[in-house]
Design a protein around this motif. Structure first.
Motif, PDB file in Angstrom:
ATOM      1  N   ARG A  99      49.680  12.552  35.981  1.00  0.00           N
ATOM      2  CA  ARG A  99      50.284  11.355  36.563  1.00  0.00           C
ATOM      3  C   ARG A  99      51.797  11.515  36.687  1.00  0.00           C
ATOM      4  O   ARG A  99      52.384  11.196  37.712  1.00  0.00           O
ATOM      5  CB  ARG A  99      49.935  10.129  35.718  1.00  0.00           C
ATOM      6  N   SER A 121      44.493  14.117  42.245  1.00  0.00           N
ATOM      7  CA  SER A 121      43.269  13.395  42.557  1.00  0.00           C
ATOM      8  C   SER A 121      42.983  12.337  41.497  1.00  0.00           C
ATOM      9  O   SER A 121      43.489  12.401  40.383  1.00  0.00           O
ATOM     10  CB  SER A 121      42.093  14.369  42.614  1.00  0.00           C
ATOM     11  N   ASP A 122      42.142  11.394  41.899  1.00  0.00           N
ATOM     12  CA  ASP A 122      41.644  10.347  41.014  1.00  0.00           C
ATOM     13  C   ASP A 122      40.129  10.513  40.934  1.00  0.00           C
ATOM     14  O   ASP A 122      39.377   9.788  41.576  1.00  0.00           O
ATOM     15  CB  ASP A 122      42.027   8.975  41.580  1.00  0.00           C
ATOM     16  N   THR A 123      39.685  11.504  40.170  1.00  0.00           N
ATOM     17  CA  THR A 123      38.266  11.837  40.133  1.00  0.00           C
ATOM     18  C   THR A 123      37.420  10.741  39.494  1.00  0.00           C
ATOM     19  O   THR A 123      36.207  10.696  39.725  1.00  0.00           O
ATOM     20  CB  THR A 123      38.027  13.176  39.405  1.00  0.00           C
ATOM     21  N   ASN A 124      38.013   9.851  38.708  1.00  0.00           N
ATOM     22  CA  ASN A 124      37.273   8.726  38.114  1.00  0.00           C
ATOM     23  C   ASN A 124      37.158   7.553  39.081  1.00  0.00           C
ATOM     24  O   ASN A 124      36.449   6.595  38.804  1.00  0.00           O
ATOM     25  CB  ASN A 124      37.968   8.225  36.840  1.00  0.00           C
ATOM     26  N   ARG A 125      37.928   7.633  40.148  1.00  0.00           N
ATOM     27  CA  ARG A 125      37.982   6.569  41.161  1.00  0.00           C
ATOM     28  C   ARG A 125      38.348   5.214  40.552  1.00  0.00           C
ATOM     29  O   ARG A 125      37.802   4.179  40.930  1.00  0.00           O
ATOM     30  CB  ARG A 125      36.666   6.492  41.931  1.00  0.00           C
ATOM     31  N   ASP A 126      39.307   5.262  39.622  1.00  0.00           N
ATOM     32  CA  ASP A 126      39.770   4.023  38.988  1.00  0.00           C
ATOM     33  C   ASP A 126      41.197   3.663  39.394  1.00  0.00           C
ATOM     34  O   ASP A 126      41.813   2.781  38.816  1.00  0.00           O
ATOM     35  CB  ASP A 126      39.659   4.120  37.464  1.00  0.00           C
ATOM     36  N   ILE A 128      43.795   5.650  39.166  1.00  0.00           N
ATOM     37  CA  ILE A 128      44.792   6.357  38.356  1.00  0.00           C
ATOM     38  C   ILE A 128      44.617   7.866  38.535  1.00  0.00           C
ATOM     39  O   ILE A 128      43.509   8.393  38.372  1.00  0.00           O
ATOM     40  CB  ILE A 128      44.642   5.987  36.862  1.00  0.00           C
ATOM     41  N   ILE A 129      45.700   8.541  38.863  1.00  0.00           N
ATOM     42  CA  ILE A 129      45.655  10.002  39.000  1.00  0.00           C
ATOM     43  C   ILE A 129      45.256  10.598  37.656  1.00  0.00           C
ATOM     44  O   ILE A 129      45.829  10.258  36.626  1.00  0.00           O
ATOM     45  CB  ILE A 129      47.019  10.549  39.472  1.00  0.00           C
ATOM     46  N   ASN A 130      44.267  11.484  37.690  1.00  0.00           N
ATOM     47  CA  ASN A 130      43.813  12.109  36.448  1.00  0.00           C
ATOM     48  C   ASN A 130      43.558  13.612  36.591  1.00  0.00           C
ATOM     49  O   ASN A 130      43.018  14.228  35.677  1.00  0.00           O
ATOM     50  CB  ASN A 130      42.551  11.415  35.921  1.00  0.00           C
ATOM     51  N   THR A 164      38.702  12.603  46.450  1.00  0.00           N
ATOM     52  CA  THR A 164      39.438  11.639  45.608  1.00  0.00           C
ATOM     53  C   THR A 164      40.945  11.919  45.631  1.00  0.00           C
ATOM     54  O   THR A 164      41.678  11.445  44.764  1.00  0.00           O
ATOM     55  CB  THR A 164      38.908  11.678  44.155  1.00  0.00           C
ATOM     56  N   LYS A 166      44.770  11.827  46.126  1.00  0.00           N
ATOM     57  CA  LYS A 166      45.727  10.717  46.110  1.00  0.00           C
ATOM     58  C   LYS A 166      47.053  11.094  46.747  1.00  0.00           C
ATOM     59  O   LYS A 166      47.626  10.336  47.500  1.00  0.00           O
ATOM     60  CB  LYS A 166      45.970  10.222  44.671  1.00  0.00           C
TER      61      LYS A 166
END
Length: 172
Positions: A99, A121-126, A128-130, A164, A166
């Motif tokens: 992040r 990417s935001d692989t959790n699709r929440d 937040i960049i993770n 995903t 971002k």
């Protein structure tokens, strides 16, 4: 004809002309001091640096993934400790988390990715960049992302990291 009036008028005109000339000269010379707002062209040293970073990363292919891996160690990496480490080995300091890394450097669009760019990417699709990976060109990324896989080269297009996506940043 009154020579006093002519001399006074000539003096005023000369004074105004001198003032305008000085103003134009100052304005023009100030432009020379400003940095031109042009797109950064890739230089040979940038290309060498990118190649060195990619080479450093490839040296660790197969090193295990460990979430929360400590910075500076090479026995295991998580995605951001990996990018932080390979960039630091080449003289570029990055923050620790993906992040925070996503705020470094300058924005680059997905359509303008170049080798050496960081992809987030935001692989959790929440929201937040993770995840962070290193774009190495030809549609490939160098990254680490899961226990059992470790540091690897993956295809970007159509992948979970693409779906995903971002943002991307250029730090070189």
């Amino acid at each position: 004809m009154n020579t006093k009036l002519t001399t006074k008028t000539t003096y005023r005109i000369g004074k105004k002309l001198l003032g305008v000339t000085l103003s134009v000269a100052i304005a023009c010379s100030a432009g020379l001091l400003l940095k031109p707002q042009t797109t950064h062209a890739s230089t040979a040293s940038d290309t060498r640096l990118v190649n060195n970073i990619i080479s450093t990363g490839k040296h660790y292919l197969g090193v295990p993934y460990k979430f929360g891996a400590k910075s500076g160690i090479t026995s295991s990496f998580d995605c951001s400790s990996f990018t932080q480490y390979i960039f630091k080995k080449n003289g570029i300091t990055l923050p620790r988390s993906s992040r925070d890394q996503s705020r470094a450097g300058t924005f680059v669009s997905k359509s303008n990715l170049k080798a050496g760019d960081l992809i987030f990417s935001d692989t959790n699709r929440d929201g937040i960049i993770n995840h962070v990976s290193l774009y190495i060109g030809n549609g490939k990324v160098l990254q680490t992302y899961r226990v059992g896989i470790g540091v690897t080269i993956s295809t970007f297009k159509g992948s979970i990291w693409d779906k995903t996506y971002k943002t991307a940043r250029r730090v070189i």
